[in-house]
Design a protein around this motif. Structure first.
Motif, PDB file in Angstrom:
ATOM      1  N   SER A 149      36.345  39.706  49.113  1.00 17.98           N
ATOM      2  CA  SER A 149      37.279  40.441  49.833  1.00 17.98           C
ATOM      3  C   SER A 149      38.733  40.471  49.123  1.00 17.98           C
ATOM      4  O   SER A 149      39.341  41.437  48.694  1.00 17.98           O
ATOM      5  N   LEU A 150      39.154  39.229  48.705  1.00 17.46           N
ATOM      6  CA  LEU A 150      40.236  39.156  47.868  1.00 17.46           C
ATOM      7  C   LEU A 150      40.192  39.824  46.578  1.00 17.46           C
ATOM      8  O   LEU A 150      41.188  40.406  46.230  1.00 17.46           O
ATOM      9  N   LEU A 151      38.932  39.387  45.969  1.00 16.53           N
ATOM     10  CA  LEU A 151      38.667  40.403  44.663  1.00 16.53           C
ATOM     11  C   LEU A 151      39.118  41.772  44.878  1.00 16.53           C
ATOM     12  O   LEU A 151      39.739  42.570  44.151  1.00 16.53           O
ATOM     13  N   ALA A 152      38.365  42.419  45.866  1.00 22.25           N
ATOM     14  CA  ALA A 152      38.638  43.846  46.072  1.00 22.25           C
ATOM     15  C   ALA A 152      39.880  44.189  46.476  1.00 22.25           C
ATOM     16  O   ALA A 152      40.546  45.238  45.835  1.00 22.25           O
ATOM     17  N   ILE A 153      40.714  43.485  47.198  1.00 23.34           N
ATOM     18  CA  ILE A 153      41.975  43.781  47.833  1.00 23.34           C
ATOM     19  C   ILE A 153      43.009  43.837  46.477  1.00 23.34           C
ATOM     20  O   ILE A 153      43.794  44.623  46.286  1.00 23.34           O
ATOM     21  N   GLY A 154      42.756  42.507  45.737  1.00 25.24           N
ATOM     22  CA  GLY A 154      43.660  42.490  44.399  1.00 25.24           C
ATOM     23  C   GLY A 154      43.350  43.579  43.566  1.00 25.24           C
ATOM     24  O   GLY A 154      44.580  44.183  42.905  1.00 25.24           O
ATOM     25  N   ILE A 155      42.276  44.102  43.401  1.00 27.59           N
ATOM     26  CA  ILE A 155      41.779  45.090  42.180  1.00 27.59           C
ATOM     27  C   ILE A 155      42.614  46.344  42.715  1.00 27.59           C
ATOM     28  O   ILE A 155      43.139  47.029  42.087  1.00 27.59           O
ATOM     29  N   VAL A 156      42.311  46.769  44.098  1.00 27.06           N
ATOM     30  CA  VAL A 156      42.681  47.869  44.845  1.00 27.06           C
ATOM     31  C   VAL A 156      44.058  48.056  44.657  1.00 27.06           C
ATOM     32  O   VAL A 156      44.819  48.982  44.351  1.00 27.06           O
ATOM     33  N   LEU A 157      44.821  46.937  44.940  1.00 28.81           N
ATOM     34  CA  LEU A 157      46.259  46.948  44.974  1.00 28.81           C
ATOM     35  C   LEU A 157      46.902  47.197  43.437  1.00 28.81           C
ATOM     36  O   LEU A 157      47.843  48.011  43.425  1.00 28.81           O
ATOM     37  N   ILE A 158      46.422  46.517  42.733  1.00 31.97           N
ATOM     38  CA  ILE A 158      46.820  46.531  41.261  1.00 31.97           C
ATOM     39  C   ILE A 158      46.732  48.105  40.611  1.00 31.97           C
ATOM     40  O   ILE A 158      47.644  48.621  40.265  1.00 31.97           O
ATOM     41  N   VAL A 159      45.148  48.596  40.785  1.00 34.80           N
ATOM     42  CA  VAL A 159      45.065  49.679  40.425  1.00 34.80           C
ATOM     43  C   VAL A 159      45.796  50.890  41.129  1.00 34.80           C
ATOM     44  O   VAL A 159      46.321  51.911  40.354  1.00 34.80           O
ATOM     45  N   GLY A 160      45.895  50.911  42.513  1.00 33.77           N
ATOM     46  CA  GLY A 160      46.598  51.869  43.235  1.00 33.77           C
ATOM     47  C   GLY A 160      48.073  51.882  42.734  1.00 33.77           C
ATOM     48  O   GLY A 160      48.763  52.998  42.497  1.00 33.77           O
ATOM     49  N   CYS A 161      48.884  50.588  42.475  1.00 34.84           N
ATOM     50  CA  CYS A 161      50.229  50.747  42.172  1.00 34.84           C
ATOM     51  C   CYS A 161      50.234  51.355  40.727  1.00 34.84           C
ATOM     52  O   CYS A 161      51.433  52.115  40.527  1.00 34.84           O
ATOM     53  N   LEU A 162      49.424  50.730  39.749  1.00 38.88           N
ATOM     54  CA  LEU A 162      49.586  51.411  38.370  1.00 38.88           C
ATOM     55  C   LEU A 162      49.404  53.073  38.588  1.00 38.88           C
ATOM     56  O   LEU A 162      50.000  53.645  37.671  1.00 38.88           O
ATOM     57  N   THR A 163      48.544  53.317  39.269  1.00 41.33           N
ATOM     58  CA  THR A 163      48.098  54.880  39.260  1.00 41.33           C
ATOM     59  C   THR A 163      49.494  55.690  39.923  1.00 41.33           C
ATOM     60  O   THR A 163      49.723  56.615  39.338  1.00 41.33           O
ATOM     61  N   PHE A 164      49.838  54.988  41.008  1.00 40.30           N
ATOM     62  CA  PHE A 164      51.166  55.756  41.509  1.00 40.30           C
ATOM     63  C   PHE A 164      52.131  55.566  40.440  1.00 40.30           C
ATOM     64  O   PHE A 164      52.933  56.731  40.367  1.00 40.30           O
ATOM     65  N   LEU A 165      52.503  54.773  39.792  1.00 36.78           N
ATOM     66  CA  LEU A 165      53.686  54.630  38.719  1.00 36.78           C
ATOM     67  C   LEU A 165      53.334  55.553  37.628  1.00 36.78           C
ATOM     68  O   LEU A 165      54.078  56.167  37.079  1.00 36.78           O
ATOM     69  N   SER A 166      52.055  55.609  37.374  1.00 37.73           N
ATOM     70  CA  SER A 166      51.695  56.624  36.241  1.00 37.73           C
ATOM     71  C   SER A 166      51.800  58.298  36.545  1.00 37.73           C
ATOM     72  O   SER A 166      52.423  59.027  35.913  1.00 37.73           O
ATOM     73  N   LYS A 167      51.730  58.337  37.746  1.00 33.30           N
ATOM     74  CA  LYS A 167      51.963  59.790  38.449  1.00 33.30           C
ATOM     75  C   LYS A 167      53.549  59.974  38.315  1.00 33.30           C
ATOM     76  O   LYS A 167      53.887  61.296  37.829  1.00 33.30           O
ATOM     77  N   ASN A 168      54.341  59.174  38.651  1.00 34.39           N
ATOM     78  CA  ASN A 168      55.731  59.226  38.659  1.00 34.39           C
ATOM     79  C   ASN A 168      56.170  59.116  37.354  1.00 34.39           C
ATOM     80  O   ASN A 168      57.068  60.021  37.052  1.00 34.39           O
ATOM     81  N   CYS A 169      55.528  58.702  36.682  1.00 37.24           N
ATOM     82  CA  CYS A 169      56.048  58.737  34.748  1.00 37.24           C
ATOM     83  C   CYS A 169      55.729  60.041  34.348  1.00 37.24           C
ATOM     84  O   CYS A 169      56.479  60.673  33.435  1.00 37.24           O
TER      85      CYS A 169
END
Length: 660
Positions: free
Chosen positions: A637-657
């Motif tokens: 569960s922690l593996l999934a949560i950590g990966i989702v949070l990191i990928v989600g934030c990186l995707t959000f920042l990429s779109k804003n960039c």
């Protein structure tokens, strides 16, 4: 690129090679005692039927005509025979044939299932059986030296010896309990042998007893037991007193025996001795402490003397370690410099080069407050992440997928702390940076797929070239790039699947950290000098695990008791090497960004190298079918949560960039 920069990069490569050559040459001379010790790598099929790996250190005085006293040296948990190489070097200098043994499941020895793992003292007694067949070994003078779990293995090997060859004459256990009890109560399993233990007062694993209780507690049980006596009081505990009284019940002994003193007993004409040394150290200091080395050499000079003429303080291993550090520094410098050279000077990888960067100005007082606020919150949350993992008992987790505990535990720390870091970066960007003119697309965060692929390719070439040096040096000179517990060495192909499993966790962490310290924080907040800002940034990144060490050992020192951080007695041991590795890795990320403006280069490089460094020496255990492990739900569960949070934030920042 101008000629001056090209010359500077070429100079860095040259300096790194000089450091490697000088460090390796010095280490080679010292570990062979200037050619007087022959070192041989041996892999055998043991009497138990498993592959067992050993290093033989054969001094020039050990011949068929003049067999020499022999000491078998066993490393601790989650490590390999190279961990104890400095003991082998010093003992061989004194005329002992020394055998460094890879425990089953570690180093190059065969991984076994849980049911088989304790076979023949975890392999140590199989090594004894092999040693007695060597013509230059004096079979009347064979002893054991074990550190931590290796000390337990020495005790287990001794019990095998009692039922078999009866050739072991002495044992020294570094930071490991001697055997004092069995199912029938206090006992003396050692008999007419010379036995010593070095008890450190701040030990996270050993030298403790349950309060008001004579029970026997295993290493693993003690890791999660809070109501133990203080290891600082070990010498007056029942265990120590029974050991010094040769197995007597302490309730029946006349007075307390003391540390350092050698106690003797006549076993029908043969004298056995017992001795306990006490040091004000930590469990992990057995790797490098001159005091520990001094006590080891004192002991063997007493029980198996040689005519070397060397005293217990005549060390060369500290200088040897210095040469190893020089070589390791050169290796790291070589990998980073080669990567910069590939990206900035080769047209093939030019897409990964964003140009050299200068520290950016900070927007007033509010910018400084945001910076320090984010740093403080990040540090606290990362400390809480480590505590949470300890509370859930995940420090020793492994299963059919993750065959080694340390890499997945450290991988979870890295992944979740990476998630914390990128979330805070996103919060800063949304709440402050974007509103105050921070342009993410000018920092190197945004990259094309071509640029990203080129960056990955350049990193793989740099990593491959660095490993090629590691393997060539090992093959040609039998020297590795390990400094205490940091560094790199050769590894078998059986370790690659485990590396591939945890590599994404480390890569995500270091990529996120590189983005944080570079894309968002390559500023003058920590000063206008690049080198000072780089050092301070690296130090801040290492604080969470450094706090765990300071907290545990600080309370240990003040009270004599283990504070059980998150309910885990071995919390400090579990992250002991983290602060140093993170500090150097973040420093590399900063320098690579400074040279190329690409935050992904350093992140990917350090993530891969961290994976290799950890998995090259960790313990491997074969999964027993049908075995279930506590904490499985939490881990995945922690593996999934950590990966989702990191990928989600990186995707959000990429779109804003891209919008910017």
């Amino acid at each position: 690129m101008n000629t001056q920069k090209q010359q500077r990069q070429g100079l860095c490569i040259l300096i790194s090679i000089i450091l490697i050559v000088a460090g390796i040459a010095g280490a080679k001379l010292l570990q062979t005692n200037f050619g007087k010790t022959d070192i041989r790598n041996v892999n055998i099929e043991s009497q138990s039927g498993y592959t067992l790996s050993m290093d033989l250190y054969i001094p020039e005085n050990a011949t068929t005509e003049t067999p020499a006293p022999t000491i078998l040296v066993q490393h601790g948990g989650n490590n390999n025979k190279e961990e104890m190489q400095h003991y082998c070097i010093e003992l061989a200098r004194r005329g002992y044939v020394t055998v460094g043994v890879d425990m089953y499941g570690m180093g190059e020895s065969q991984p076994l299932s849980d049911a088989e793992w304790l076979t023949q003292g975890r392999g140590l007694y199989d090594a004894v059986r092999y040693a007695v067949t060597l013509p230059y070994v004096d079979t009347d003078r064979i002893s054991l030296l074990g550190y931590s779990r290796g000390g337990k293995a020495a005790g287990e090997a001794l019990e095998c010896d009692n039922a078999d060859l009866n050739v072991i004459k002495a044992i020294f256990a570094i930071h490991s309990d001697p055997i004092v009890r069995n199912a029938d109560g206090y006992t003396d399993v050692y008999g007419a042998r010379h036995i010593a233990a070095l008890a450190d007062k701040n030990d996270e694993f050993f030298f403790s007893e349950k309060a008001n209780d004579n029970g026997t507690y295993s290493n693993d049980a003690n890791k999660y037991a809070a109501n133990l006596s203080s290891p600082a009081e070990y010498i007056i505990n029942n265990s120590a007193q029974s050991f010094l009284y040769f197995g007597e019940d302490p309730a029946n002994t006349p007075k307390k025996r003391v540390a350092e003193t050698v106690y003797e007993k006549d076993y029908g004409g043969t004298i056995g001795t017992r001795q306990i040394f006490v040091s004000n150290e930590t469990h992990m200091s057995g790797w490098y402490s001159p005091l520990v080395m001094n006590r080891v050499l004192q002991f063997f000079a007493r029980v198996m003397p040689t005519d070397s003429g060397l005293g217990p303080n005549d060390f060369t291993y500290t200088i040897w370690n210095t040469f190893k550090l020089i070589a390791l520094a050169g290796l790291i410098m070589f990998g980073a410099s080669l990567l910069v050279l590939l990206v900035t000077r080769s047209s093939i990888f030019k897409a990964a080069d964003n140009g050299s960067q200068e520290l950016r100005p900070v927007a007033g007082r509010s910018g400084h407050l945001w910076f320090w606020g984010i740093q403080l919150v990040g540090i606290v949350l990362c400390i809480l992440v480590i505590r949470f993992l300890n509370v859930k008992g995940l420090a020793s987790y492994r299963d059919a997928v993750f065959a080694s505990a340390n890499p997945i535990y450290h991988g979870l720390i890295a992944l979740l702390c990476g998630a914390v870091t990128i979330i805070l970066c996103t919060v800063w960007y949304v709440c402050y940076g974007k509103k105050h003119g921070f342009e993410l697309n000018t920092t190197g965060y945004s990259t094309t797929w071509k640029g990203f692929y080129k960056a990955v390719a350049a990193v793989l070439i740099a990593v491959g070239s660095t490993l090629l040096i590691v393997y060539l040096v090992d093959y040609l000179l039998d020297v590795n790039f390990l400094f205490i517990f940091w560094g790199f060495m050769k590894f078998g192909t059986n370790r690659i699947p485990g590396m591939l499993l945890v590599a994404p966790l480390y890569i995500l962490y270091y990529v996120v950290m590189s983005i944080s310290v570079n894309t968002f924080n390559f500023t003058r907040t920590l000063g206008k000098w690049k080198w000072l800002a780089n050092l301070l940034t690296s130090f801040i990144a290492s604080i969470p695990t450094l706090f765990v060490l300071c907290y545990v050992y600080g309370i240990f020192k003040a009270t004599g008791s283990n504070p059980m951080f998150g309910g885990l007695a071995s919390a400090a041991t579990a992250v002991y090497a983290f602060p140093g590795f993170v500090f150097v890795a973040i420093l590399v990320c900063r320098i690579l960004y400074q040279k190329t403006g690409n935050p992904y280069l350093g992140g990917i490089l350090c993530g891969i190298m961290a994976t290799i460094s950890e998995w090259a020496i960790c313990e491997i255990r074969v999964h027993t079918p049908g075995t279930t492990y506590a904490g499985t739900g939490w881990v995945y569960s922690l593996l999934a949560i950590g990966i989702v949070l990191i990928v989600g934030c990186l995707t959000f920042l990429s779109k804003n960039c891209k919008k910017a």
